[in-house]
Design a protein around this motif. Structure first.
Motif, PDB file in Angstrom:
ATOM      1  N   MET A  96       0.841  -1.206   0.000  1.00  0.00           N
ATOM      2  CA  MET A  96       0.000   0.000   0.000  1.00  0.00           C
ATOM      3  C   MET A  96       0.869   1.248   0.000  1.00  0.00           C
ATOM      4  N   THR A  97       0.345   2.317  -0.575  1.00  0.00           N
ATOM      5  CA  THR A  97       1.047   3.607  -0.530  1.00  0.00           C
ATOM      6  C   THR A  97       0.950   4.165   0.891  1.00  0.00           C
ATOM      7  N   VAL A  98       1.707   5.234   1.129  1.00  0.00           N
ATOM      8  CA  VAL A  98       1.661   5.906   2.432  1.00  0.00           C
ATOM      9  C   VAL A  98       0.222   6.340   2.739  1.00  0.00           C
ATOM     10  N   ARG A  99      -0.451   6.914   1.738  1.00  0.00           N
ATOM     11  CA  ARG A  99      -1.826   7.386   1.939  1.00  0.00           C
ATOM     12  C   ARG A  99      -2.738   6.219   2.357  1.00  0.00           C
ATOM     13  N   ASP A 100      -2.626   5.093   1.659  1.00  0.00           N
ATOM     14  CA  ASP A 100      -3.505   3.953   1.964  1.00  0.00           C
ATOM     15  C   ASP A 100      -3.178   3.347   3.325  1.00  0.00           C
ATOM     16  N   ASN A 101      -1.889   3.335   3.668  1.00  0.00           N
ATOM     17  CA  ASN A 101      -1.501   2.828   4.984  1.00  0.00           C
ATOM     18  C   ASN A 101      -2.131   3.656   6.089  1.00  0.00           C
ATOM     19  N   VAL A 102      -2.041   4.977   5.944  1.00  0.00           N
ATOM     20  CA  VAL A 102      -2.555   5.853   7.002  1.00  0.00           C
ATOM     21  C   VAL A 102      -4.086   5.822   7.031  1.00  0.00           C
ATOM     22  N   ALA A 103      -4.681   5.714   5.844  1.00  0.00           N
ATOM     23  CA  ALA A 103      -6.152   5.718   5.776  1.00  0.00           C
ATOM     24  C   ALA A 103      -6.756   4.392   6.252  1.00  0.00           C
ATOM     25  N   PHE A 104      -5.937   3.352   6.316  1.00  0.00           N
ATOM     26  CA  PHE A 104      -6.471   2.001   6.571  1.00  0.00           C
ATOM     27  C   PHE A 104      -7.383   1.902   7.813  1.00  0.00           C
ATOM     28  N   PRO A 105      -6.963   2.420   8.986  1.00  0.00           N
ATOM     29  CA  PRO A 105      -7.861   2.299  10.156  1.00  0.00           C
ATOM     30  C   PRO A 105      -9.197   3.002   9.947  1.00  0.00           C
ATOM     31  N   SER A 133       4.332  12.955   0.563  1.00  0.00           N
ATOM     32  CA  SER A 133       4.824  11.571   0.423  1.00  0.00           C
ATOM     33  C   SER A 133       3.674  10.581   0.273  1.00  0.00           C
ATOM     34  N   GLU A 134       2.486  11.101   0.023  1.00  0.00           N
ATOM     35  CA  GLU A 134       1.284  10.254   0.025  1.00  0.00           C
ATOM     36  C   GLU A 134       1.353   9.084  -0.941  1.00  0.00           C
ATOM     37  N   GLU A 135       1.937   9.308  -2.114  1.00  0.00           N
ATOM     38  CA  GLU A 135       1.907   8.264  -3.147  1.00  0.00           C
ATOM     39  C   GLU A 135       3.108   7.325  -3.097  1.00  0.00           C
ATOM     40  N   LYS A 136       3.996   7.543  -2.124  1.00  0.00           N
ATOM     41  CA  LYS A 136       5.179   6.681  -2.047  1.00  0.00           C
ATOM     42  C   LYS A 136       4.834   5.338  -1.411  1.00  0.00           C
ATOM     43  N   LEU A 137       5.608   4.324  -1.762  1.00  0.00           N
ATOM     44  CA  LEU A 137       5.464   3.011  -1.121  1.00  0.00           C
ATOM     45  C   LEU A 137       6.433   2.938   0.067  1.00  0.00           C
ATOM     46  N   VAL A 149       5.222   7.416   9.417  1.00  0.00           N
ATOM     47  CA  VAL A 149       3.994   6.928   8.756  1.00  0.00           C
ATOM     48  C   VAL A 149       3.249   5.995   9.714  1.00  0.00           C
ATOM     49  N   ALA A 150       4.012   5.126  10.377  1.00  0.00           N
ATOM     50  CA  ALA A 150       3.382   4.187  11.327  1.00  0.00           C
ATOM     51  C   ALA A 150       2.718   4.951  12.470  1.00  0.00           C
ATOM     52  N   LEU A 151       3.382   6.031  12.873  1.00  0.00           N
ATOM     53  CA  LEU A 151       2.819   6.878  13.934  1.00  0.00           C
ATOM     54  C   LEU A 151       1.512   7.526  13.450  1.00  0.00           C
ATOM     55  N   ALA A 152       1.543   8.012  12.220  1.00  0.00           N
ATOM     56  CA  ALA A 152       0.342   8.636  11.645  1.00  0.00           C
ATOM     57  C   ALA A 152      -0.802   7.620  11.584  1.00  0.00           C
ATOM     58  N   ARG A 153      -0.480   6.390  11.223  1.00  0.00           N
ATOM     59  CA  ARG A 153      -1.518   5.351  11.141  1.00  0.00           C
ATOM     60  C   ARG A 153      -2.107   5.050  12.521  1.00  0.00           C
ATOM     61  N   ALA A 154      -1.246   5.097  13.553  1.00  0.00           N
ATOM     62  CA  ALA A 154      -1.751   4.834  14.908  1.00  0.00           C
ATOM     63  C   ALA A 154      -2.638   5.971  15.405  1.00  0.00           C
TER      64      ALA A 154
ATOM     65  N   VAL B 122       4.329 -11.769   8.360  1.00  0.00           N
ATOM     66  CA  VAL B 122       4.223 -12.250   9.749  1.00  0.00           C
ATOM     67  C   VAL B 122       5.375 -11.693  10.581  1.00  0.00           C
ATOM     68  N   VAL B 123       6.610 -11.837  10.068  1.00  0.00           N
ATOM     69  CA  VAL B 123       7.761 -11.454  10.891  1.00  0.00           C
ATOM     70  C   VAL B 123       7.916  -9.936  11.019  1.00  0.00           C
ATOM     71  N   THR B 124       7.262  -9.170  10.154  1.00  0.00           N
ATOM     72  CA  THR B 124       7.315  -7.706  10.317  1.00  0.00           C
ATOM     73  C   THR B 124       6.032  -7.160  10.957  1.00  0.00           C
ATOM     74  N   ASP B 125       5.256  -8.039  11.564  1.00  0.00           N
ATOM     75  CA  ASP B 125       4.049  -7.652  12.318  1.00  0.00           C
ATOM     76  C   ASP B 125       2.923  -7.103  11.451  1.00  0.00           C
ATOM     77  N   GLN B 126       3.009  -7.251  10.130  1.00  0.00           N
ATOM     78  CA  GLN B 126       1.933  -6.725   9.276  1.00  0.00           C
ATOM     79  C   GLN B 126       0.632  -7.513   9.485  1.00  0.00           C
ATOM     80  N   ILE B 127       0.774  -8.796   9.807  1.00  0.00           N
ATOM     81  CA  ILE B 127      -0.431  -9.603  10.058  1.00  0.00           C
ATOM     82  C   ILE B 127      -1.111  -9.114  11.351  1.00  0.00           C
ATOM     83  N   ASP B 128      -0.279  -8.781  12.359  1.00  0.00           N
ATOM     84  CA  ASP B 128      -0.829  -8.229  13.605  1.00  0.00           C
ATOM     85  C   ASP B 128      -1.481  -6.873  13.345  1.00  0.00           C
ATOM     86  N   ALA B 129      -0.851  -6.084  12.449  1.00  0.00           N
ATOM     87  CA  ALA B 129      -1.432  -4.769  12.121  1.00  0.00           C
ATOM     88  C   ALA B 129      -2.791  -4.935  11.434  1.00  0.00           C
ATOM     89  N   LEU B 130      -2.922  -5.976  10.619  1.00  0.00           N
ATOM     90  CA  LEU B 130      -4.232  -6.264  10.008  1.00  0.00           C
ATOM     91  C   LEU B 130      -5.237  -6.623  11.096  1.00  0.00           C
TER      92      LEU B 130
END
Lengths: 248, 260
Positions: A96-105, A133-137, A149-154, B122-130
């Motif tokens: 997923m792109t950065v945008r999709d990762n953050v939008a996922f929740p 950076s929205e369209e980056k992988l 990005v992970a922080l933004a998603r949380a 699995v090993v990068t926790d993406q499954i847990d994130a799902l």
């Protein structure tokens, strides 16, 4: 004050080795707390137990007064809607792109319109300094950018409980300070309860008013972060000072 | 280790296997009600089918050439009558070699890909994130691959059989002067052969993503664990293809009388 998180006599073992042994933790609603300890003492495990990603061997876990460890799949899903988690190695979806990762929740919660999702993602990415950076992988990002990005998603779904596993690991001091500043602003705005696991003891002490320390499966310190230096427990003092000599 | 402790250790794997079989089977029949990204089945069909096309065609063409050359060589020594080689070659390709050889190729390419992708998740926790977002990883990741693999194994086998027949006909013509019109003779193929071939394609197409998905989702221990799970997936998928081949051929022989 009502407890957002409450663990009573929490136990978890892998094989014959107990990683958590009758751990009791209580976090009030809106509280910020840090969790420290040596490597492989069960800090990340405790976070995973708190969001039901691992099953405990014994004890009780309550999130916002609701028993988590004995809940059905539907109840667990309901509880998780109020929990945001930053994983130690970011756990960004590679496909997923950065945008999709953050939008996922937000997309998964199904409670927000497409327009609002777009706006919230934009705001959150701007807050973590990743506008543009929205369209980056994830593969195209640096370690620090992935962390943000992970922080933004949380943060994006504004959950009532935020669990951060090493939010500043691998970041430079300036970015670390900005991350803590961002978390502080977020907490002031949403009054979310935060539990942060970090190896950066000094940085964490400046940010959180309360610290917990895990060692050998037990909670060895639970108190104000500015008093941890003068703890009666020699293990705690040695760990915090980073001294070479001592029981550790 | 006692049987009880062995069972205790195997319990999570057995639970994963049960979950995998149940949800994949249910997901395939209730595709619209299953929770995976829109268009994912098409994307997986492209990954599994289109991207394996050249590999399968080239491999089956070479195998077709080798089989026809060796068969013609032996038949030439014994009877000298090569007129039936093509008809028997097509028959055995349809009910036996086509689906099995194609599936063996897919077990290596697709099986390894699925196991490596899921293992690293699995090993990068993406499954847990799902899971944190209330997503069932089997619905989200395995079901689209399961459906795509079942469809594309059949499609690839059809194309692969065509390539093998074409390559075999060329070999027979250039090496043994067999007229291609005589060689390409499907008259020996009976409905039982087609049914057997169809069932094999469906069974292999289902088994490869399930076995590989199981290996990927049970990966442990960083990149070394992903490597181990990928190796395990290729071996187990290939082994499963051979076992299913034996079972389906046996059942078909006694029920459809399709075997030669």
């Amino acid at each position: 004050m009502t407890a957002m998180v409450e663990c009573r006599s929490l136990c978890k073992s892998f094989g014959v080795r107990p990683l958590l042994d009758r751990v009791n933790v209580r976090l009030a609603s809106g509280e910020i707390c840090g969790l420290i300890g040596s490597a492989a003492t069960g800090k990340s495990l405790l976070l995973k137990l708190l969001c039901g990603l691992q099953a405990s061997d014994g004890g009780e876990i309550f999130i916002a007064g609701r028993r988590l460890d004995a809940s059905s799949k539907e109840e667990l899903q309901q509880s998780r809607k109020h929990i945001g988690m930053l994983f130690q190695n970011n756990a960004l979806f590679d496909f997923m792109t950065v945008r999709d990762n953050v939008a996922f929740p937000l997309v998964r919660s199904g409670a927000t319109s497409a327009e609002e999702i777009r706006e919230r993602v934009h705001q959150t990415l701007r807050a973590v300094g990743l506008s543009g950076s929205e369209e980056k992988l994830p593969a195209e990002l640096s370690g620090g950018m992935k962390k943000r990005v992970a922080l933004a998603r949380a943060l994006v779904a504004r959950p009532a409980l935020l669990l951060f596993d090493e939010p500043t690991a691998g970041l430079d001091p300036v970015t670390t300070a900005r991350i803590y500043e961002l978390l502080g602003a977020e907490q002031a705005r949403t009054r979310a309860t935060m539990l942060l696991v970090s190896s950066d003891v000094d940085g964490l002490r400046r940010f959180v008013p309360r610290l917990l320390m895990l060692h050998a499966g037990r909670l060895r310190y639970d108190g104000p972060s500015d008093k941890i230096d003068s703890s009666e427990d020699e293990v705690v003092r040695q760990f915090v000072r980073g001294a070479d000599e001592g029981p550790l | 280790m006692t049987p009880i402790s062995l069972l205790h250790r195997a319990a999570p794997s057995l639970e994963l296997l049960r979950h995998l079989l149940w949800r994949s089977g249910r997901g395939a029949f209730r595709l619209r009600a299953t929770d995976f990204p829109r268009g994912e089945v098409w994307r997986q069909m492209h990954q599994i089918g289109n991207r394996s096309l050249l590999f399968v065609c080239v491999t089956l063409s070479f195998l077709g050439m080798v089989l026809v050359f060796q068969t013609c060589l032996q038949v030439n020594r014994i009877t000298g009558d090569l007129s039936q080689v093509g008809a028997e070659f097509i028959k055995i390709l349809v009910h036996e070699f086509g689906p099995s050889l194609c599936a063996m190729m897919l077990a290596t390419r697709v099986g390894a890909g699925i196991a490596a992708e899921l293992g690293s998740m699995v090993v990068t926790d993406q499954i847990d994130a799902l899971a944190m977002n209330n997503v069932d990883p089997i619905d989200y990741l395995i079901v689209p691959r399961f459906v795509a693999s079942m469809v594309m194994t059949g499609a690839l086998t059809t194309v692969g059989v065509g390539c093998a027949v074409f390559a075999g006909a060329l070999t027979a013509a250039y090496s043994f002067h067999v007229n291609p019109v005589v060689f390409v003779d499907p008259s020996h193929v009976r409905i039982g052969d087609l049914v057997t071939g169809f069932f094999k394609c469906a069974a292999y197409g289902a088994a490869i993503p399930l076995v590989s998905g199981f290996c990927g989702l049970s990966a442990q221990g960083g990149s070394a664990g992903v490597g181990r799970s990928t190796t395990r997936a290729v071996i187990a998928s290939s082994f499963m293809v051979i076992v299913l081949d034996f079972v389906i051929s046996g059942v078909a022989y006694f029920t459809l009388q399709s075997a030669p």
